[in-house]
Design an enzyme around this catalytic site. Structure first.
Site, mmCIF file in Angstrom:
data_model
loop_
_atom_site.group_PDB
_atom_site.id
_atom_site.type_symbol
_atom_site.label_atom_id
_atom_site.label_comp_id
_atom_site.label_asym_id
_atom_site.label_seq_id
_atom_site.Cartn_x
_atom_site.Cartn_y
_atom_site.Cartn_z
ATOM 1 N N LYS A 1 6.983 11.524 -0.531
ATOM 2 C CA LYS A 1 6.116 11.126 0.752
ATOM 3 C C LYS A 1 7.217 10.920 1.993
ATOM 4 O O LYS A 1 6.566 10.882 2.985
ATOM 5 C CB LYS A 1 5.772 9.804 0.389
ATOM 6 C CG LYS A 1 4.643 9.691 -0.851
ATOM 7 C CD LYS A 1 3.702 10.784 -0.800
ATOM 8 C CE LYS A 1 2.887 11.082 -2.116
ATOM 9 N NZ LYS A 1 2.314 9.867 -2.544
ATOM 10 N N ASP B 1 0.865 -1.032 -0.082
ATOM 11 C CA ASP B 1 0.082 0.037 0.057
ATOM 12 C C ASP B 1 0.853 1.238 -0.102
ATOM 13 O O ASP B 1 2.208 1.302 0.398
ATOM 14 C CB ASP B 1 -1.001 0.035 1.151
ATOM 15 C CG ASP B 1 -2.013 0.846 1.185
ATOM 16 O OD1 ASP B 1 -2.373 1.741 0.012
ATOM 17 O OD2 ASP B 1 -2.980 0.659 2.154
ATOM 18 N N GLY B 2 0.328 2.241 -0.538
ATOM 19 C CA GLY B 2 1.044 3.616 -0.394
ATOM 20 C C GLY B 2 0.838 4.452 0.835
ATOM 21 O O GLY B 2 0.168 3.822 1.786
ATOM 22 N N ASP C 1 0.611 8.713 2.398
ATOM 23 C CA ASP C 1 0.485 10.177 2.179
ATOM 24 C C ASP C 1 1.800 10.809 2.643
ATOM 25 O O ASP C 1 2.187 11.663 2.025
ATOM 26 C CB ASP C 1 -0.688 10.908 2.509
ATOM 27 C CG ASP C 1 -1.962 10.162 1.947
ATOM 28 O OD1 ASP C 1 -2.059 10.174 0.665
ATOM 29 O OD2 ASP C 1 -3.003 9.900 2.726
ATOM 30 N N GLU D 1 -8.033 0.077 4.756
ATOM 31 C CA GLU D 1 -6.643 -0.020 4.821
ATOM 32 C C GLU D 1 -6.197 -0.548 6.102
ATOM 33 O O GLU D 1 -5.359 -1.528 6.047
ATOM 34 C CB GLU D 1 -5.855 1.236 4.349
ATOM 35 C CG GLU D 1 -6.198 1.764 2.939
ATOM 36 C CD GLU D 1 -5.508 3.059 2.567
ATOM 37 O OE1 GLU D 1 -5.398 3.413 1.199
ATOM 38 O OE2 GLU D 1 -5.459 4.028 3.526
#
Length: 250
Positions: free
Chosen positions: A132, A92-93, A95, A114
């Protein structure tokens, strides 16, 4: 006939592709995967789908309806939520992430799903472009998922914490609020620099009506972040190492 024009990718888009490609190399046959949300996760899903078409056998559960639709489109077999379901690896990414792999997530509004899937994962691998990684969390507004009925009192409580809360508007119609896949609201909090993420997370978690907050602590085991044009693996308390040194879960 005019020659076809290939769109030129921005440096950030190229970095997302690089990070996703490095993450796909951590996937092994037979894995059960958590499929993250957001633009970098979408790149991972697309590249994973290509590997599935070439014979890789995996199954997954998506952290958002958008990721679920993309996974179906590229041919990744999906599992419905069920008791006892655990994930070998979730990709997963984020922010924002710091050197301790504390994360701010929820810019896409999927933080509840998530965090649920990532808590049920044996290994969370974060994929991120170079923008990020931050020295301190807080530049990106901190999202909270909030039950609609409770919104007035949640906003009062957040004002008391100095959050400067803003109810996120819908993209299609800014006069209306944004609703998550679970039909909750997102409140974006503007704390500025978050000096103590653990303390703030504890205070947010006990506000009635806050379903989940976007501070992710102790979940990420590693992150693939593009640095100086190369995918690097970051782990808490360790120096960054080239992603080429990792062929699978370390």
């Amino acid at each position: 006939m005019p020659a076809s024009i290939t769109p030129t990718l921005s440096p950030q888009e190229l970095e997302k592709q690089q990070a996703a490609a490095a993450a796909v190399r951590w996937v092994r046959d037979g894995m059960v995967l958590g499929l993250g949300s957001g633009s970098t996760s979408a790149q991972f899903i697309i590249q994973l789908g290509a590997a599935v078409q070439n014979g890789l056998k995996v199954q997954g559960t998506a952290t958002s309806l958008a990721s679920e639709a993309l996974a179906r489109q590229v041919g990744i077999p999906l599992l419905e939520p069920r008791r006892g379901l655990r994930f070998d690896l979730t990709v997963d990414g984020a922010d924002e992430l710091d050197a301790h792999l504390r994360l701010v997530k929820g810019g896409g509004g999927a933080l509840l799903r998530e965090k649920t899937i990532e808590t049920a994962s044996d290994y969370l691998l974060v994929v991120a472009d170079s923008s990020k990684l931050v020295p301190q969390l807080g530049r990106f507004p901190l999202p909270l998922e909030v039950v609609p009925f409770t919104l007035p009192w949640v906003l009062d409580a957040l004002d008391g914490l100095g959050a400067h809360p803003v109810v996120r508007p819908a993209l299609a119609d800014p006069s209306q609020p944004y609703y998550t896949d679970q039909r909750n609201l997102i409140v974006d909090c503007h704390f500025g620099a978050i000096a103590d993420p653990e303390a703030l997370a504890a205070r947010l978690q006990v506000i009635p009506g806050v379903v989940e907050h976007g501070i992710f602590l102790g979940l990420a085991k590693a992150a693939i972040v593009i640095q100086h044009g190369q995918p690097m693996v970051l782990k808490p308390g360790e120096a960054a190492r080239p992603a080429t040194e990792f062929a699978a879960l370390p």
